[in-house]
Design an enzyme around this catalytic site. Structure first.
Site: not given
Ligand code: PLA
Length: 459
Positions: A188, A269, A305
């Site tokens: 991510w 995570d 989610k």
């Molecule tokens: N960890 C991972 C692996 C994630 O994909 C995301 C969110 C988070 C943590 C953090 O989420 P939160 O703080 O909202 O609980 N990833 C998303 C959104 C869904 C983003 O980038 O913020 C994504 O589209 O990858």
């Protein structure tokens, strides 16, 4: 520059500023000894021209920052007037009608909270809502987890998954002897930034093999095997983002053995519990095998989610310790991380989660709605795969149905993505990731057309 010089420069610049302030049009005199314009009786003079207006901003040197690689996709999407546009960037669940979804069970819990006059809006403790913390630990580790029964878990409510990672990262930077964290390649996009700013040094381990579109298990084992003893290892509990590729249970077991034998510290995570398989327990298995061996670990949980609580920013950081007294001291230090950062977390989202988790009936309702979301995503995978097959799109697209969770890592390159955005108004991250949860039966054909055109016309 010495103090006298500094004073001199300041006096000079005050004088210059004074001299170049344009005189108010109706003022009778502009003598410096007169009362300031605010005291004038003329209403036109009430807003005095700011002396600073004659100078450039003290922030003039600030450069325009780039949009976020994920959230910036939504910004671009919102600006596009096309009626056929589709946002497959951010991982946010949409219904078949393409609408955001508030779970029924969440609406119900909110109604219960609103109808309860004993609810107040006082500050929560620094660590958050106690019920929420207990229930969150149970959700990820399992109700019968020995670590919970032995009070070896310190859990704090944080600002969703991101906040949990950040607080965990800062705690480690302050109190853990090894400051290097290994994150998967790719991962991510926010992970490296979160951990670097938390004070850790970020390195990567091989994870994904573009050739097989699967796990580079050999590379992973080699890289973690070569990591210094004690290093922190970030693991996606399930539904790896962005690749949708998870280790098998047997591979998880080998990873666990390696991590424990080298004394590495796992930091899970868990942003998609329940979204990968539709089962909350199955998706927590990776974490639970590490808890079962009695060793220590960290877990960042997000309810964005799996409960659709994206904007409520509700999550939890749990640190599983060797003993109850260590957990008490760890919690006391987590409070010292949190207090100067945001003081204490918000009450509403955590109250929704606690309301749902503590009652068997609402819990069961949630699992049914969660499974329905996971199933719709899986059905989108099949529909997209079939649509590409029907078009005879060159390439092997079986990874679309093999990958797990919210995303498909398509293998499309950044030029192909740019082409699909320009010609088809399909918005996705430039690494070729698409959020399957943003698709619907209605938009699948349009996406398949776009992929077909991209693959056959752009290299
Ligand atoms: N960890 C991972 C692996 C994630 O994909 C995301 C969110 C988070 C943590 C953090 O989420 P939160 O703080 O909202 O609980 N990833 C998303 C959104 C869904 C983003 O980038 O913020 C994504 O589209 O990858």
């Amino acid at each position: 520059m010495d103090a006298a010089n500094v004073r001199g420069v300041r006096r000079l610049s005050t004088l210059v500023r004074h001299l170049i302030v344009p005189s108010p049009p109706s003022s009778s005199s502009s003598s410096s000894t007169e009362a300031p314009p605010m005291a004038s009786q003329n209403p036109n003079d009430l807003v005095a021209p700011s002396p600073a207006a004659a100078f450039s901003s003290v922030f003039a040197h600030v450069a325009q920052g780039p949009e976020d690689p994920i959230l910036g996709v939504t910004v671009a999407y919102n600006k596009d007037p096309s009626p056929v546009k589709v946002n497959l960037g951010v991982g946010a669940y949409r219904t078949e009608e393409g609408k955001p979804l508030v779970l029924n069970v969440v609406r119900k819990a909110e109604q219960m909270l609103v109808n309860d006059p004993s609810r107040v809006k006082e500050y929560l403790p620094i660590t958050g809502l106690a019920d929420f913390n207990k229930l969150s630990a149970k959700l990820i580790f399992g109700a019968d987890s020995p670590a919970i029964q032995e009070n070896r878990v310190a859990t704090v409510q944080c600002l969703s998954g991101t906040g949990s990672l950040r607080v965990g990262g800062e705690f480690l930077a302050r109190h853990y002897h090894e400051r290097t964290i290994y994150i998967p390649l790719p991962t991510w996009g926010n992970h490296p930034k979160v951990f670097t700013l938390a004070g850790l040094s970020v390195k990567t381990y091989r994870y994904y093999d573009p050739a097989t579109r699967g796990l580079n298990f050999q590379g992973l084992i080699e890289d973690l095997g070569a990591a210094p003893s004690g290093a922190i290892v970030l693991l996606h509990a399930c539904a790896h983002n962005p690749t949708g590729v998870d280790p098998t249970p047997e591979q998880w077991e080998q990873i666990r053995q390696l991590i424990r034998s080298k004394g590495l510290l796992p930091f899970f995570d868990s942003a998609y519990q329940g979204f990968a398989s539709g089962s909350l327990d199955a998706d927590a298995q990776s974490v639970r095998i590490f808890v079962a061996d009695g060793g220590e670990l960290l877990t960042a949980q997000s309810y964005a989610k799996n409960m659709g609580l994206y904007g409520e920013r509700v999550g939890a950081l749990s640190i599983v310790c060797r003993s109850a007294d260590v957990a008490v001291r760890v919690e006391s230090q987590l409070k010292l991380v949190i207090r100067p950062m945001y003081s204490n977390p918000p009450i509403h989202g955590a109250s929704i989660v606690a309301t749902i988790l503590k009652d068997r009936e609402t819990y069961n309702e949630w699992t049914i709605e969660l499974k329905a979301m996971a199933d719709r995503i899986i059905s989108m995978r099949h529909q997209l795969f079939d649509a590409l097959k029907a078009r005879g799109t060159p390439g092997d697209w079986s990874h679309i149905i093999k990958q797990i969770g919210m995303f498909t890592f398509t293998g499309l390159n950044s030029q192909q993505v740019a082409f699909m955005t320009k010609d088809f108004h399909i918005y996705m991250t430039s690494d070729g990731r698409i959020s399957m949860a943003g698709l619907s039966s209605k938009t699948v054909p349009h996406l398949a057309d776009a992929i077909h055109a991209a693959v056959t016309t752009v290299n």
